[in-house]
Write a protein that holds these residues in place. Structure first.
Motif, PDB file in Angstrom:
ATOM      1  N   ALA A  21       1.741  -1.577  -9.274  1.00  0.00           N
ATOM      2  CA  ALA A  21       0.379  -1.037  -9.170  1.00  0.00           C
ATOM      3  C   ALA A  21       0.412   0.493  -9.136  1.00  0.00           C
ATOM      4  N   GLY A  22       1.424   1.058  -8.480  1.00  0.00           N
ATOM      5  CA  GLY A  22       1.569   2.509  -8.432  1.00  0.00           C
ATOM      6  C   GLY A  22       1.821   3.111  -9.810  1.00  0.00           C
ATOM      7  N   GLY A  56       8.359  -9.238  -2.341  1.00  0.00           N
ATOM      8  CA  GLY A  56       7.544  -9.416  -3.543  1.00  0.00           C
ATOM      9  C   GLY A  56       6.346  -8.492  -3.555  1.00  0.00           C
ATOM     10  N   LEU A  57       5.699  -8.342  -2.410  1.00  0.00           N
ATOM     11  CA  LEU A  57       4.542  -7.443  -2.334  1.00  0.00           C
ATOM     12  C   LEU A  57       4.962  -5.982  -2.505  1.00  0.00           C
ATOM     13  N   LEU A  58       6.162  -5.643  -2.042  1.00  0.00           N
ATOM     14  CA  LEU A  58       6.692  -4.295  -2.271  1.00  0.00           C
ATOM     15  C   LEU A  58       6.874  -4.031  -3.773  1.00  0.00           C
ATOM     16  N   LEU A  59       7.459  -4.999  -4.487  1.00  0.00           N
ATOM     17  CA  LEU A  59       7.619  -4.871  -5.944  1.00  0.00           C
ATOM     18  C   LEU A  59       6.271  -4.741  -6.638  1.00  0.00           C
ATOM     19  N   ALA A  60       5.323  -5.601  -6.254  1.00  0.00           N
ATOM     20  CA  ALA A  60       3.987  -5.554  -6.855  1.00  0.00           C
ATOM     21  C   ALA A  60       3.319  -4.205  -6.590  1.00  0.00           C
ATOM     22  N   GLY A  61       3.545  -3.638  -5.410  1.00  0.00           N
ATOM     23  CA  GLY A  61       3.000  -2.319  -5.088  1.00  0.00           C
ATOM     24  C   GLY A  61       3.571  -1.230  -5.982  1.00  0.00           C
ATOM     25  N   CYS A  62       4.863  -1.341  -6.310  1.00  0.00           N
ATOM     26  CA  CYS A  62       5.472  -0.376  -7.242  1.00  0.00           C
ATOM     27  C   CYS A  62       4.823  -0.487  -8.618  1.00  0.00           C
ATOM     28  N   THR A  64       4.458  10.376  -6.745  1.00  0.00           N
ATOM     29  CA  THR A  64       5.763  11.001  -6.943  1.00  0.00           C
ATOM     30  C   THR A  64       5.808  11.799  -8.247  1.00  0.00           C
ATOM     31  N   ARG A  65       6.312  13.025  -8.169  1.00  0.00           N
ATOM     32  CA  ARG A  65       6.561  13.920  -9.307  1.00  0.00           C
ATOM     33  C   ARG A  65       5.302  14.363 -10.056  1.00  0.00           C
ATOM     34  N   ARG A  66       4.168  14.308  -9.430  1.00  0.00           N
ATOM     35  CA  ARG A  66       2.950  14.765 -10.125  1.00  0.00           C
ATOM     36  C   ARG A  66       3.050  16.240 -10.509  1.00  0.00           C
ATOM     37  N   GLY A  67       3.637  17.032  -9.629  1.00  0.00           N
ATOM     38  CA  GLY A  67       3.813  18.451  -9.934  1.00  0.00           C
ATOM     39  C   GLY A  67       4.688  18.663 -11.153  1.00  0.00           C
ATOM     40  N   ARG A  68       5.723  17.862 -11.283  1.00  0.00           N
ATOM     41  CA  ARG A  68       6.629  17.953 -12.445  1.00  0.00           C
ATOM     42  C   ARG A  68       5.884  17.584 -13.737  1.00  0.00           C
ATOM     43  N   LEU A 107       0.824  -1.217   0.000  1.00  0.00           N
ATOM     44  CA  LEU A 107       0.000   0.000   0.000  1.00  0.00           C
ATOM     45  C   LEU A 107       0.858   1.266   0.000  1.00  0.00           C
ATOM     46  N   VAL A 108       1.915   1.248   0.807  1.00  0.00           N
ATOM     47  CA  VAL A 108       2.796   2.424   0.875  1.00  0.00           C
ATOM     48  C   VAL A 108       3.497   2.637  -0.466  1.00  0.00           C
ATOM     49  N   ALA A 109       4.050   1.555  -1.043  1.00  0.00           N
ATOM     50  CA  ALA A 109       4.755   1.670  -2.325  1.00  0.00           C
ATOM     51  C   ALA A 109       3.817   2.144  -3.422  1.00  0.00           C
ATOM     52  N   MET A 110       2.610   1.618  -3.449  1.00  0.00           N
ATOM     53  CA  MET A 110       1.649   2.018  -4.470  1.00  0.00           C
ATOM     54  C   MET A 110       1.343   3.513  -4.365  1.00  0.00           C
ATOM     55  N   ALA A 111       1.095   3.993  -3.148  1.00  0.00           N
ATOM     56  CA  ALA A 111       0.769   5.406  -2.952  1.00  0.00           C
ATOM     57  C   ALA A 111       1.961   6.312  -3.284  1.00  0.00           C
TER      58      ALA A 111
END
Length: 193
Positions: A128-129, A120-126, A62-66, A53-57
């Protein structure tokens, strides 16, 4: 291509890493859950769910302003500019990142000996993000009724970020240009006719 530039879709480049990160993450989590690990499976899976969840968010925001800052002054693509196919943009990004993807997968597997499935869940979250970020870019494109493109040479052999320091501005086309929908998904054959 006199005076023109090769252009890749911004959303396609963002989305290119989503599928490999997602599937490598799911695969690593599946293998990792078979390893008891130092903390036990339950703690590993719960920690992994939180990391997902944290990685996805974080990746999605990240960098939306850019991205907005580059999209605001974007000018129309010229008639000599060449629009890169979606498949070529995806292939270039994945080729440029293949060793990073392999290292991330191996790190996720290795981490399973401490926290089963968490890496693995951290990678999957990236992954999904990245899908979430690409769909956000798609909403920007639909709101402006124009697709965002970035110069291929600014991406550095396909391995760069479409919001990196080398990128000075985006170009735009009409919403029907290219072979990808707003957000970078493959355009269906019926949508092309």
């Amino acid at each position: 291509m006199r005076g023109g530039q090769g252009l890749a879709r911004v959303a396609v480049v963002v989305r290119a890493g989503a599928a490999p990160l997602w599937w490598l993450g799911v695969f690593a989590a599946g293998i990792g859950v078979l390893v008891p690990g130092l903390t036990g499976r339950r703690i590993g899976v719960l920690a992994g769910a939180a990391l997902f969840l944290v990685a996805m968010a974080v990746v999605a925001s990240t960098r939306r302003g850019r991205y907005r800052a580059l999209a605001r002054p974007a000018v129309r693509a010229g008639k000599h500019d060449a629009l890169q196919d979606r498949a070529v943009s995806v292939r270039n990004w994945r080729r440029g990142h293949r060793w990073w993807l392999l290292l991330a997968f191996l790190a996720a597997l290795g981490g399973s000996f401490a926290l089963p499935a968490a890496g693995g869940l951290l990678l999957a979250g990236c992954g999904a993000g990245l899908w979430w970020k690409a769909s956000w870019i798609g909403r920007l494109e639909e709101a402006d009724q124009s697709l965002l493109w970035v110069r291929v040479d600014w991406l550095g052999a396909g391995a760069g970020s479409p919001a990196g320091k080398a990128v000075k501005a985006y170009r735009t086309t009409g919403i029907a240009a290219g072979d990808a929908t707003p957000g970078g998904a493959r355009r269906r054959a019926s949508a092309l006719s």
